[in-house]
Write a protein that holds these residues in place. Structure first.
Motif, short mmCIF file in Angstrom:
data_model
loop_
_atom_site.label_atom_id
_atom_site.label_comp_id
_atom_site.label_asym_id
_atom_site.label_seq_id
_atom_site.Cartn_x
_atom_site.Cartn_y
_atom_site.Cartn_z
N LEU A 97 0.83 -1.21 0.00
CA LEU A 97 0.00 0.00 0.00
C LEU A 97 0.86 1.25 0.00
CD1 LEU A 97 -2.76 1.36 0.18
CD2 LEU A 97 -2.65 1.11 2.68
N MET A 98 1.93 1.24 0.76
CA MET A 98 2.85 2.37 0.80
C MET A 98 3.41 2.65 -0.59
SD MET A 98 6.31 2.55 3.12
CE MET A 98 7.60 3.76 2.86
N ALA A 99 3.83 1.60 -1.27
CA ALA A 99 4.40 1.76 -2.62
C ALA A 99 3.36 2.28 -3.60
CB ALA A 99 4.97 0.43 -3.11
N GLU A 100 2.16 1.72 -3.54
CA GLU A 100 1.12 2.12 -4.50
C GLU A 100 0.68 3.56 -4.29
OE1 GLU A 100 0.14 0.51 -7.03
OE2 GLU A 100 1.09 -1.42 -6.65
N LEU A 101 0.56 3.98 -3.05
CA LEU A 101 0.17 5.37 -2.78
C LEU A 101 1.22 6.35 -3.29
CD1 LEU A 101 -1.25 4.98 0.84
CD2 LEU A 101 -2.57 5.55 -1.22
N LEU A 102 2.49 6.04 -3.05
CA LEU A 102 3.56 6.92 -3.50
C LEU A 102 3.65 6.96 -5.03
CD1 LEU A 102 6.30 5.97 -0.89
CD2 LEU A 102 5.04 8.11 -1.01
N ALA A 103 3.43 5.80 -5.66
CA ALA A 103 3.54 5.72 -7.12
C ALA A 103 2.46 6.53 -7.80
CB ALA A 103 3.47 4.26 -7.57
N LEU A 163 -4.94 -4.71 -2.87
CA LEU A 163 -5.80 -5.86 -2.58
C LEU A 163 -5.46 -7.03 -3.50
CD1 LEU A 163 -8.20 -7.00 -1.00
CD2 LEU A 163 -9.70 -6.02 -2.74
N ARG A 164 -5.28 -6.75 -4.78
CA ARG A 164 -4.97 -7.82 -5.72
C ARG A 164 -3.63 -8.47 -5.40
NH1 ARG A 164 -6.73 -4.77 -11.36
NH2 ARG A 164 -8.98 -5.15 -11.19
N ALA A 165 -2.62 -7.65 -5.17
CA ALA A 165 -1.29 -8.19 -4.89
C ALA A 165 -1.28 -8.98 -3.58
CB ALA A 165 -0.26 -7.05 -4.83
N THR A 166 -1.96 -8.46 -2.57
CA THR A 166 -2.00 -9.14 -1.27
C THR A 166 -2.72 -10.48 -1.38
OG1 THR A 166 -2.00 -7.00 -0.12
CG2 THR A 166 -2.72 -8.93 1.13
N CYS A 167 -3.84 -10.50 -2.06
CA CYS A 167 -4.57 -11.77 -2.24
C CYS A 167 -3.72 -12.79 -2.96
CB CYS A 167 -5.87 -11.53 -3.01
SG CYS A 167 -7.14 -10.67 -2.07
N ASP A 174 -7.35 3.36 -7.02
CA ASP A 174 -6.47 2.49 -7.79
C ASP A 174 -5.41 1.86 -6.90
OD1 ASP A 174 -7.85 3.11 -10.08
OD2 ASP A 174 -6.41 4.63 -10.77
N ALA A 175 -4.86 2.64 -5.97
CA ALA A 175 -3.84 2.11 -5.06
C ALA A 175 -4.40 1.01 -4.17
CB ALA A 175 -3.26 3.24 -4.21
N LEU A 176 -5.59 1.23 -3.64
CA LEU A 176 -6.22 0.22 -2.78
C LEU A 176 -6.55 -1.05 -3.56
CD1 LEU A 176 -8.62 2.54 -0.72
CD2 LEU A 176 -6.56 1.39 0.12
N THR A 177 -7.03 -0.88 -4.80
CA THR A 177 -7.36 -2.04 -5.63
C THR A 177 -6.11 -2.84 -5.95
OG1 THR A 177 -9.22 -0.85 -6.62
CG2 THR A 177 -8.41 -2.78 -7.79
N ALA A 178 -5.04 -2.15 -6.34
CA ALA A 178 -3.79 -2.85 -6.67
C ALA A 178 -3.22 -3.55 -5.44
CB ALA A 178 -2.77 -1.85 -7.22
#
Length: 428
Positions: free
Chosen positions: A66-72, A275-279, A269-273
């Motif tokens: 989540l940290m990476a996705e938010l920053l990206a 969630l997908r990666a974590t699952c 988009d960050a939360l969705t990405a």
């Protein structure tokens, strides 16, 4: 004989395209069934998902993602690249070097290599095209630069290694610093060799005044504070890796929202990405744990250790074979899946040979870097080319010289283990 049949079935299912997680779960369940019966197998299937997913340290994985996705999705990465560009853009190949430097900054803010490749492709590729950079060369730089996030802490690969082997994550993070910096130096050397041999692939750009560089600094200081809070907290012992991941995710949200221009669409988009990666990661881990029960019951790790011990090879020869196997596996299988699938077999073997677990974690992570940019899987190349709208073959062509540099760095880390173990030893 039954154990061999289960292992063959696993390879067949993977070759047929079944997702790694389900291939591991199905074959692991069948293996347990063949060894101890139907009722114990049901018990394993009932208890393993919760017991695995509820592991406290695994909560670091979605938080760092989540940290990476938010920053990206904010402007933080763009600001890092802008500063590096202002400092290095006037050198021949300077835009490529700036992309590597920005990836270093992004790596210490996240643990996701694919997020780094996607972000840098969107940010740096238009600039390199505008100044006439060769497309294959530019794509190779972007794809290989993204792999720094798998080595430079905080790294998801090192977190998983620490969780699965019960090795200190803080020490693994420290161990990744020097190899990460050596890797950066290797990339910069390869860039300079390429642009000296073929100057036309990377024209020089204008020199920017010092005032412009100083004006760009205030845009990146919040990211530097976040790095200090996350990594400084872990190394000082003030907070655990899990708490540091939570601080990092919260800090990334605040910085990206207040300074980075993150809006609701980007946050979604960050939360969705995430969630997908974590699952995906957790499903693989659950499948691997089921398969691990089968390996333990069938005593395959013990048998493997004994078989390798009988080989007419010195211990360094056995280790070279293991490294070679990991590099080859990286051509075909996702690096997270490789880690989860093979560690129950290779970790006891490597420990029986007398090697340091932290050193092995760094070597294994380094082989994962190569797998991220080699065909046919080469996830970072696909991500970089997709984000840039370029042909895949151009990306693989451009990354080839950097793979040779990666092999040289692996050789150096193999010959000089202290490069990986010296900093962690200071924590003892």
């Amino acid at each position: 004989m039954l154990a061999a049949a289960v292992l063959i079935l696993l390879l067949v299912l993977i070759a047929l395209g079944m997702p790694i997680a389900f291939a591991l779960g199905v074959t692991g369940a069948l293996g347990v069934l063949s060894q101890i019966g139907f009722t114990p197998m049901l018990g394993v299937l009932q208890t393993t998902p919760y017991r695995t997913a509820a592991h406290f340290l695994l909560s670091t994985v979605p938080l760092f993602i989540l940290m990476a996705e938010l920053l990206a999705r904010g402007s933080v990465v763009r600001d890092l690249y802008r500063l590096a560009y202002l400092c290095l853009g006037h050198i021949r190949g300077g835009l490529a070097m700036a992309a590597i430097a920005a990836n270093v900054g992004f790596a210490v803010l996240s643990g996701s290599s694919t997020a780094a490749a996607a972000a840098m492709s969107r940010i740096s590729m238009p600039e390199m095209r505008r100044y006439g950079y060769d497309e294959s060369f530019a794509l190779g730089v972007i794809a290989i630069g993204g792999t720094l996030s798998i080595m430079i802490p905080p790294s998801l690969a090192l977190i998983l290694f620490g969780v699965l082997t019960e090795t200190s994550i803080g020490k693994l993070f420290l161990a990744g610093i020097i190899p990460g910096l050596i890797t950066v130096a290797g990339y910069l050397i390869v860039i300079q060799i390429l642009v000296r041999r073929r100057p036309e692939i990377a024209p020089a750009t204008e020199r920017f005044p010092m005032k412009a560089r100083m004006e760009a600094l205030p845009r990146v200081w919040p990211a530097l504070v976040l790095v200090f809070l996350v990594l400084g907290g872990i190394y000082s012992g003030a907070i655990t890796a899990t708490e540091a991941a939570a601080v990092g995710a919260l800090g990334a949200l605040v910085i990206s929202t207040l300074i980075g221009g993150l809006r609701w669409a980007g946050m979604n988009d960050a939360l969705t990405a995430t969630l997908r990666a974590t699952c995906m990661i957790f499903t693989i881990i659950i499948g691997a744990m089921i398969f691990g029960y089968f390996l333990a019951i069938a005593q395959i790790p013990q048998t493997l250790v004994e078989a390798v011990g009988d080989l007419p090879l010195p211990r360094w020869g056995v280790m070279l074979v293991i490294i070679g196997i990991y590099i080859v596996l990286g051509f075909f299988i996702d690096q997270i899946a490789i880690t989860i699938l093979t560690l129950p077999l290779t970790f006891p073997l490597v420990m029986s040979l007398g090697y340091d677990p932290i050193w092995f974690g760094i070597i294994m992570t380094k082989t994962a870097e190569i797998g991220l940019v080699t065909p046919p899987l080469g996830m970072n190349v696909f991500v970089a080319c997709g984000a840039a709208g370029s042909r895949i073959e151009n990306g693989f062509r451009g990354v080839a010289p950097f793979i040779l540099g990666e092999i040289v760095v692996i050789g150096l880390l193999f010959l000089v283990p202290e490069l990986s173990t010296w900093l962690p030893s200071l924590m003892d």
